[in-house]
Design an enzyme around this catalytic site. Structure first.
Site, PDB file in Angstrom:
ATOM      1  N   CYS A 129      12.173  37.729   1.895  1.00  0.00           N
ATOM      2  CA  CYS A 129      11.254  36.922   2.713  1.00  0.00           C
ATOM      3  C   CYS A 129      10.317  36.184   1.770  1.00  0.00           C
ATOM      4  CB  CYS A 129      10.515  37.790   3.732  1.00  0.00           C
ATOM      5  SG  CYS A 129       9.631  39.196   3.008  1.00  0.00           S
ATOM      6  N   ARG A 165       8.313  41.522   5.162  1.00  0.00           N
ATOM      7  CA  ARG A 165       9.137  41.398   6.371  1.00  0.00           C
ATOM      8  C   ARG A 165      10.576  41.830   6.084  1.00  0.00           C
ATOM      9  NH1 ARG A 165       7.509  35.312   7.822  1.00  0.00           N
ATOM     10  NH2 ARG A 165       7.270  35.283   5.573  1.00  0.00           N
TER      11      ARG A 165
HETATM   12  O1  LIG Z   1       7.057  37.396   3.807  1.00  0.00           O
HETATM   13  S1  LIG Z   1       6.143  38.568   3.707  1.00  0.00           S
HETATM   14  O2  LIG Z   1       6.367  39.488   4.803  1.00  0.00           O
HETATM   15  O3  LIG Z   1       6.321  39.206   2.385  1.00  0.00           O
HETATM   16  S2  LIG Z   1       4.387  37.903   3.864  1.00  0.00           S
END
Ligand SMILES: O=S(=O)([O-])[S-]
Length: 284
Positions: free
Chosen positions: A242, A247
Site C-alpha cells: 500500500c 493497509r
Molecule cells: O497505506 S498505509 O496504510 O500504509 S497509510
C-alpha cells in the site's frame, strides 16, 4: 461468524472477549490510528493502548520498530512470548492488522484479532472504561524475525519478472492506484513523491474485505470470490503493498489466515519506497 476460514483461531468474537475479560487469561491491546478519538474516549476494560505512530513505527528511521523496541513494547504491556494477545482497534482494525503483522514478524505467535474491532464493540453497546491498566513490566526476549512474512524491493523486482508465479496486490484506493492522489484520501498522511502503481499490480482496496456495517470480515466465500476473481489465487506467491505497509497488513492477514494462501508477504516499503526510487518502473 468465523466458520469457513482457513485459520479461525486467529479471530475472536466480541462475545468471547467479553466473557474472558475478567479471568485474566488474555491481554488486550487497542491499536489506533487516532487514540484521542478512540482509546481515550473509552476502551475495552483492561485494554492497553498501542498507538501505531508511537509504538509500532519508528518516525526517525521511517520503518517498523526494531527488535529492541518491540521487546520494550511487550514488556510495557506485561507480555511474555506465551501471552495470548487480543488486538483490536479503530478504522475496521486497519492498524490492529498492522500490529498483528509486526508482532508475527518478531515471532509472537499467540495472537488474535477481535472481529469488528472498536466499531462492533461500540455498536453492541458493550462496557467501556477510560481507566488505563497498570501491569508489572516483564522481561521479553523476542525470537529472530520471521522474514517469511516480509517482502523487500528485490522481491518485488523478481515478482515483476515472474508474473506467472507471483502476483502483486495494491490495496490502496483506486485514485492512489492511478496516481491521481499520493496518500490515503481519508487521513492526513505523508504523500509519496510520485503517483501510480507497481507494474502489473492488481488493485483490490483493503476495505473490500470488510463488512462496512459492523467492521467484521466478510465470509470466506465472499473473500474467495473477491480475490480469485481478480487473479489472486492460492497457487501464486502473493505480495501485498500500500503506502507504507499498514493497509496491506490487513490484506496479508485476510489472504494468509482467513483464506489460507500458502505464500503471502507484506511489502512494507510499499509505494513510498518503490515510487520514490527514481528508476523503478511505474504504471499509472
Ligand atoms: O497505506 S498505509 O496504510 O500504509 S497509510
Amino acid at each position: 461468524m468465523t466458520s469457513g476460514y482457513a485459520h479461525p483461531e486467529v479471530l475472536c468474537e466480541t462475545d468471547w472477549v467479553a466473557s474472558n475479560l475478567k479471568n485474566g487469561s488474555i491481554r488486550i491491546l487497542e491499536v489506533d490510528y487516532d487514540p484521542e478519538n478512540a482509546y481515550r474516549q473509552g476502551h475495552v476494560p483492561g485494554a492497553h493502548l498501542v498507538w501505531w505512530k508511537r509504538d509500532i513505527n519508528d518516525p526517525v528511521r521511517r520503518d517498523i520498530i526494531n527488535k529492541q523496541q518491540f521487546e520494550a513494547l511487550m514488556s510495557r504491556v506485561g507480555a511474555t512470548p506465551d501471552t495470548e494477545l487480543v488486538l483490536y482497534g479503530d478504522f475496521n482494525n486497519w492498524f490492529a492488522a498492522f500490529a498483528f503483522w509486526v508482532f508475527q514478524y518478531y515471532g509472537h505467535k499467540k495472537l488474535k484479532i477481535m472481529n469488528g474491532g472498536r466499531k462492533k464493540w461500540e455498536l453492541e453497546k458493550r462496557e467501556y472504561t477510560k481507566d488505563e491498566p497498570t501491569v508489572q513490566p516483564t522481561k521479553y526476549v523476542a525470537r529472530p524475525p520471521d522474514e517469511g512474512v516480509r517482502a523487500y524491493m528485490p522481491d518485488v523486482r523478481r515478482a515483476i519478472e515472474r508474473a506467472e508465479q507471483t502476483v502483486l496486490v495494491d490495496v490502496r484506493s483506486p485514485k492512489e492506484f492511478t496516481g491521481e492522489i499520493t496518500a490515503p484520501p481519508e487521513y492526513p498522511m505523508e504523500h509519496a513523491q510520485r503517483g501510480g502503481h507497481i507494474p502489473g499490480a492488481k488493485n483490490i482496496p483493503w476495505a473490500q474485505a470488510v463488512n462496512d456495517a459492523n467492521g467484521t470480515f466478510k465470509s470466506a466465500d465472499e473473500l474467495k470470490a473477491l480475490y480469485e476473481g481478480k487473479g489472486v489465487t492460492p497457487d501464486k506467491h502473493v505480495i501485498a503493498y500500500c503506502r507504507i505497509g499498514e493497509r496491506s497488513s490487513h490484506t496479508w492477514f485476510v489472504l494468509k489466515y482467513l483464506l489460507g494462501y500458502p505464500s503471502v508477504r507484506n511489502y512494507d516499503g510499499s509505494w513510498t519506497e518503490w515510487g520514490n526510487m527514481i528508476g523503478n518502473p511505474i504504471e499509472k
